[in-house]
Design a protein around this motif. Structure first.
Motif, mmCIF file in Angstrom:
data_model
loop_
_atom_site.group_PDB
_atom_site.id
_atom_site.type_symbol
_atom_site.label_atom_id
_atom_site.label_comp_id
_atom_site.label_asym_id
_atom_site.label_seq_id
_atom_site.Cartn_x
_atom_site.Cartn_y
_atom_site.Cartn_z
ATOM 1 N N ALA A 119 -0.810 -0.958 -4.790
ATOM 2 C CA ALA A 119 -0.957 -2.365 -4.427
ATOM 3 C C ALA A 119 -0.392 -2.592 -3.031
ATOM 4 O O ALA A 119 0.633 -2.005 -2.649
ATOM 5 C CB ALA A 119 -0.230 -3.241 -5.425
ATOM 6 N N SER A 120 -1.058 -3.440 -2.286
ATOM 7 C CA SER A 120 -0.582 -3.735 -0.937
ATOM 8 C C SER A 120 0.649 -4.643 -1.022
ATOM 9 O O SER A 120 0.996 -5.178 -2.082
ATOM 10 C CB SER A 120 -1.675 -4.419 -0.128
ATOM 11 O OG SER A 120 -1.940 -5.708 -0.648
ATOM 12 N N LEU A 121 1.294 -4.826 0.106
ATOM 13 C CA LEU A 121 2.487 -5.647 0.159
ATOM 14 C C LEU A 121 2.164 -7.089 -0.212
ATOM 15 O O LEU A 121 2.920 -7.751 -0.928
ATOM 16 C CB LEU A 121 3.103 -5.582 1.561
ATOM 17 C CG LEU A 121 4.450 -6.272 1.744
ATOM 18 C CD1 LEU A 121 5.497 -5.632 0.848
ATOM 19 C CD2 LEU A 121 4.882 -6.218 3.190
ATOM 20 N N GLY A 122 1.021 -7.585 0.233
ATOM 21 C CA GLY A 122 0.611 -8.949 -0.100
ATOM 22 C C GLY A 122 0.343 -9.123 -1.582
ATOM 23 O O GLY A 122 0.675 -10.165 -2.165
ATOM 24 N N GLN A 123 -0.266 -8.117 -2.211
ATOM 25 C CA GLN A 123 -0.527 -8.196 -3.647
ATOM 26 C C GLN A 123 0.773 -8.185 -4.441
ATOM 27 O O GLN A 123 0.929 -8.922 -5.419
ATOM 28 C CB GLN A 123 -1.412 -7.041 -4.082
ATOM 29 C CG GLN A 123 -2.850 -7.169 -3.631
ATOM 30 C CD GLN A 123 -3.666 -5.942 -3.990
ATOM 31 O OE1 GLN A 123 -3.124 -4.841 -4.157
ATOM 32 N NE2 GLN A 123 -4.973 -6.117 -4.101
ATOM 33 N N MET A 124 1.714 -7.340 -4.030
ATOM 34 C CA MET A 124 2.996 -7.294 -4.734
ATOM 35 C C MET A 124 3.754 -8.600 -4.560
ATOM 36 O O MET A 124 4.345 -9.120 -5.517
ATOM 37 C CB MET A 124 3.830 -6.117 -4.216
ATOM 38 C CG MET A 124 3.284 -4.772 -4.677
ATOM 39 S SD MET A 124 4.234 -3.380 -4.094
ATOM 40 C CE MET A 124 5.808 -3.675 -4.836
#
Length: 79
Positions: free
Chosen positions: A31-36
């Motif tokens: 997961a990308s940083l934005g998704q997390m």
């Protein structure tokens, strides 16, 4: 694995118990940083909403031990 004792009409059914695929599934994408950050924000929002509703709802479910005072209207005082 244990072998079947009853006769099986098709050989591939008898060997289905010990069949293992040599194909590995692809690795999960990270997961990308934005998704997390979005997941954390959603979780915190849900927890804060539940906590807030609990704090706001507690006076409604608590029992009042103080006796209720009867108030008379001004119209009844004149009679």
């Amino acid at each position: 694995m244990f072998r079947r004792r009853e006769p099986v009409p098709f050989a591939f059914l008898a060997e289905a118990d010990k069949f293992r695929s040599n194909v590995t599934p692809p690795p999960r994408a990270r997961a990308s940083l934005g998704q997390m950050a979005g997941r954390w924000l959603l979780g915190l929002t849900i927890v804060a909403g539940l906590g807030g509703s609990l704090v706001i709802g507690m006076p409604a479910v608590s029992q009042n031990h103080a006796p209720a005072q009867t108030q008379q209207s001004q119209a009844s005082e004149g009679h």
